[in-house]
Motif scaffolding. Structure first.
Motif, short mmCIF file in Angstrom:
data_model
loop_
_atom_site.label_atom_id
_atom_site.label_comp_id
_atom_site.label_asym_id
_atom_site.label_seq_id
_atom_site.Cartn_x
_atom_site.Cartn_y
_atom_site.Cartn_z
N ILE A 124 0.74 -0.75 -0.09
CA ILE A 124 -0.26 -0.31 0.16
C ILE A 124 1.07 1.40 -0.15
N ALA A 125 0.86 1.42 -1.17
CA ALA A 125 1.35 3.03 -1.26
C ALA A 125 1.45 4.47 -1.07
N GLY A 126 1.92 5.63 -0.52
CA GLY A 126 1.14 6.34 -0.65
C GLY A 126 2.00 7.65 0.39
N VAL A 127 1.77 8.82 -0.09
CA VAL A 127 1.93 10.00 0.97
C VAL A 127 1.55 10.23 2.58
N GLU A 128 2.42 10.13 3.26
CA GLU A 128 1.74 10.25 4.28
C GLU A 128 0.52 10.96 4.85
N GLY A 129 -0.20 10.71 4.87
CA GLY A 129 -1.82 11.40 5.20
C GLY A 129 -2.77 11.07 4.77
N ASN A 130 -2.79 9.98 3.43
CA ASN A 130 -3.43 9.72 2.80
C ASN A 130 -4.92 9.30 3.02
N GLY A 131 -5.11 8.80 4.25
CA GLY A 131 -5.54 7.37 5.46
C GLY A 131 -5.26 6.32 4.69
N GLN A 132 -4.03 6.44 5.67
CA GLN A 132 -2.83 5.15 5.79
C GLN A 132 -3.77 5.01 7.69
N LYS A 133 -2.90 6.40 8.16
CA LYS A 133 -3.15 5.73 9.93
C LYS A 133 -4.98 4.69 9.89
N GLU A 134 -5.88 5.68 9.31
CA GLU A 134 -6.99 5.61 9.72
C GLU A 134 -6.87 4.12 9.34
N PHE A 135 -6.82 3.67 8.45
CA PHE A 135 -7.27 1.93 7.65
C PHE A 135 -6.26 1.23 8.81
N VAL A 136 -4.65 1.57 9.04
CA VAL A 136 -4.62 0.26 10.07
C VAL A 136 -4.97 0.50 10.93
N GLU A 137 -5.90 1.38 11.76
CA GLU A 137 -5.33 1.64 13.40
C GLU A 137 -7.40 0.54 12.27
N SER A 138 -7.65 0.90 11.90
CA SER A 138 -9.25 0.17 11.95
C SER A 138 -8.65 -0.99 11.71
N LEU A 139 -7.97 -1.56 11.06
CA LEU A 139 -7.61 -2.87 11.36
C LEU A 139 -7.58 -4.22 12.15
N MET A 140 -6.41 -2.92 13.17
CA MET A 140 -5.93 -3.23 14.52
C MET A 140 -7.02 -3.46 15.45
N GLY A 141 -8.15 -2.74 15.08
CA GLY A 141 -9.10 -2.90 16.13
C GLY A 141 -8.82 -1.57 17.21
N LEU A 142 -8.28 -0.46 16.80
CA LEU A 142 -8.00 0.90 17.37
C LEU A 142 -8.65 2.35 16.84
N ARG A 143 -9.88 1.51 16.17
CA ARG A 143 -10.87 2.34 15.31
C ARG A 143 -11.70 1.40 14.90
N LEU A 144 -12.96 2.37 15.61
CA LEU A 144 -14.53 1.39 15.21
C LEU A 144 -14.83 1.21 13.22
N LEU A 145 -15.47 0.63 13.05
CA LEU A 145 -15.60 1.06 11.61
C LEU A 145 -17.10 1.49 11.19
N LEU A 146 -17.78 2.12 10.38
CA LEU A 146 -18.50 2.76 10.67
C LEU A 146 -19.60 1.81 9.60
N ARG A 147 -19.26 1.22 9.13
CA ARG A 147 -19.13 -0.34 7.85
C ARG A 147 -18.60 -0.46 7.27
N GLY A 148 -19.00 -2.23 6.93
CA GLY A 148 -18.52 -3.81 6.37
C GLY A 148 -17.84 -3.96 7.14
N LYS A 149 -16.98 -5.58 6.80
CA LYS A 149 -16.22 -6.71 7.36
C LYS A 149 -15.40 -6.75 7.10
N VAL A 150 -14.71 -6.88 8.55
CA VAL A 150 -12.98 -7.61 8.05
C VAL A 150 -12.73 -9.04 8.69
N ILE A 151 -12.45 -9.82 7.51
CA ILE A 151 -12.64 -11.74 7.51
C ILE A 151 -11.33 -12.01 7.27
N ILE A 152 -11.07 -12.85 8.73
CA ILE A 152 -9.13 -13.31 8.77
C ILE A 152 -9.18 -14.74 8.96
#
Length: 527
Positions: free
Chosen positions: A291-319
């Protein structure tokens, strides 16, 4: 009034190292009166280090600074401001309960006359002259991010600085606030101020910059009038070239076993607004998805949601076939997810605990390290000795507090801890940031080894060369959106998307970002 030919500031041959990491190497840079000079570069290019040297926050190892043609020793922000150089950093230094006027006067002799109507009127006149939208009597906590930034600029102008450094000033602003800031920069330029505009947004550079300097890996690689360079030339200078012969991964590692699937994720920002909408992605065992990108484009929120540190508004994480609409860190860990965070000392380690203790943070509740509530220290010590040897961690003792380790060895403590459980999924965020060449190579090889052994890897990095070196396929994050998958050798396409170019050709429907490995295989083979 000064003319564009007047050089306000010049740095010559600046070199700055942090241990064995070279942040700036023989950098020469100058700013003229009545000029907007844009400093471009990816995260980690050395831009902020150079600006911190100009502002007296860092001392260079070699080289010197000239202001108005005279060599000066800038060893603190107070000295920099005394020479007419001010800086607005990404994290504002304001007192929320104080009014705008009080924040402007704080730290000056006029603070003792902060209730004097003449002082208030002086600030109001400055606001009017610059066309700012500010009520100087309003407390700062009531202001938007863009208005707080204006207060920081106002503080510097009140102190009569002649050169203003703006470090990534538009990263957190709304489009309307960006437009107002660019107009303010042009207004300050017309009054003879020199402005250093540190950014990665090429459209804004082409809009306002007179001169542009591009840094990459601590060196200046391009400098001259902004009108001389196209957006494409600037983009190529920022990200460098692609070196396919150095790739560390092989396609045959990828299996048909899907480890992670993200389905229609909506993820909030810190303020609660929608940051990422309808994100879809999958990762298979043995596959490294970059996942490439300049810092500040959503990566922080993305990773925190995957690690359970940020609530999802909608959708599913399937592990591994198990679906979750709500996650917490313990659940994520229990399903075999390893995590290398971007900030090893803040999020990856407990600084005051020793190496042995940090190496069991993810397993101390499990046998053989504990029985009930009792920690088996002998097994913990044996484990630490084994991992220190296996991962070549340089230290005085396993009882040494982890805060005393070098950055590279601290990172290897994180890697060793996360890999000791043979994870099914590894989430690695800028895993080599701040490391020297040798440590970087070791961490890269360890990540590649995990993938070769069947771990699914999600690599989030602002370093494009790192992404291309380690990834089987690449997606780009930009402004909360995820691109379609690209091959690592599609260098121009990836670098352009990172800088906001070419997004008109990307999927627009929230469901069209769903690309499994099967989809990619069918596309590549014309099925």
């Amino acid at each position: 009034m000064r003319t564009l030919s007047d050089v306000l500031l010049r740095v010559v041959g600046i070199t700055k190292c942090f241990g064995s990491v070279v942040a700036n190497e023989n950098v020469t840079f100058e700013v003229k009166a009545g000029e907007i000079h844009s400093l471009l570069g990816e995260n980690g290019a050395g831009k902020t280090t150079l600006m911190n040297i100009l502002y007296g926050l860092y001392t260079p190892d070699s080289g010197y600074i000239e202001i108005d043609g005279k060599r000066v020793n800038v060893d603190s922000p107070a000295v920099a401001i005394g020479h007419g150089v001010g800086m607005v950093q990404q994290h504002f230094a304001l007192v929320p309960s104080f009014s705008v006027a009080e924040n402007v006067l704080l730290g000056t002799r006029d603070w003792f006359f902060r209730n004097d109507p003449e002082k208030i009127r002086k600030i109001e006149k400055l606001v009017e002259r610059l066309g700012m939208d500010l009520d100087v009597k309003v407390p700062v906590w009531r202001l938007s991010v863009g208005q707080r930034q204006l207060v920081e600029i106002l503080k510097l102008l009140y102190r009569n600085v002649r050169l203003i450094i703006l470090d990534e000033p538009t990263s957190a602003l709304s489009p309307g606030e960006v437009e107002r800031l660019l107009l303010l920069m042009e207004s300050m330029k017309s009054q003879g101020k020199g402005i250093v505009f540190v950014t990665h947004k090429l459209g804004e550079v082409k809009r306002v910059a007179d001169t542009v300097t591009v840094m990459r890996r601590g060196k200046v690689v391009l400098s001259g009038p902004a009108s001389n360079y196209s957006v494409q030339e600037l983009a190529e200078a920022m990200v460098g070239s692609y070196e396919p012969e150095n790739r560390l991964v092989e396609d045959h590692w990828i299996t048909n076993e899907e480890v992670l699937r993200l389905a229609d994720l909506d993820i909030p920002s810190d303020s609660g607004t929608l940051r990422i909408k309808g994100l879809n992605l999958s990762v298979n065992a043995g596959e490294v998805v970059g996942i490439a990108g300049v810092e500040g484009n959503g990566q922080k929120e993305f990773v925190e949601s995957l690690m359970g540190l940020r609530l999802l508004l909608r959708g599913k994480v399937i592990i591994k076939g198990e679906s979750f609409s709500h996650l917490n860190p313990k659940t994520v860990r229990d399903y075999g997810v390893a995590y290398i965070p971007e900030d090893r000392f803040y999020a990856g380690l407990v600084r005051d605990m020793n190496v042995m203790e940090n190496l069991i943070l993810n397993v101390y509740r499990k046998p053989p390290f504990s029985k009930g509530w009792v920690l088996n220290r002998r097994r913990a010590e044996e484990n630490a000795i084994t991992l220190v040897k296996r991962y070549d961690i340089k230290l005085a003792s396993i009882q040494q507090p982890v805060k005393l380790l070098s950055g590279g060895n601290a990172q290897k403590v994180v890697v060793a801890r996360e890999f000791q459980v043979s994870p099914v999924l590894l989430i690695a965020v800028n895993p080599t940031q701040g490391l020297d060449v040798r440590s970087t190579k070791q961490v890269h090889e360890l990540i590649a080894e995990r993938a070769r052994n069947g771990t699914a890897v999600l690599l989030i990095s602002t370093d494009l060369q790192e992404i291309q070196l380690l990834s089987h396929r690449v997606h780009v994050f930009y402004n909360g959106k995820l691109s379609k998958p690209l091959k690592p050798d599609q260098h121009s396409e990836i670098s352009n998307l990172m800088l906001g170019i070419g997004w008109d050709d990307q999927p627009t429907d929230e469901h069209t970002n769903a690309y499994s490995k099967k989809n990619e295989h069918q596309r590549d083979n014309g099925e």
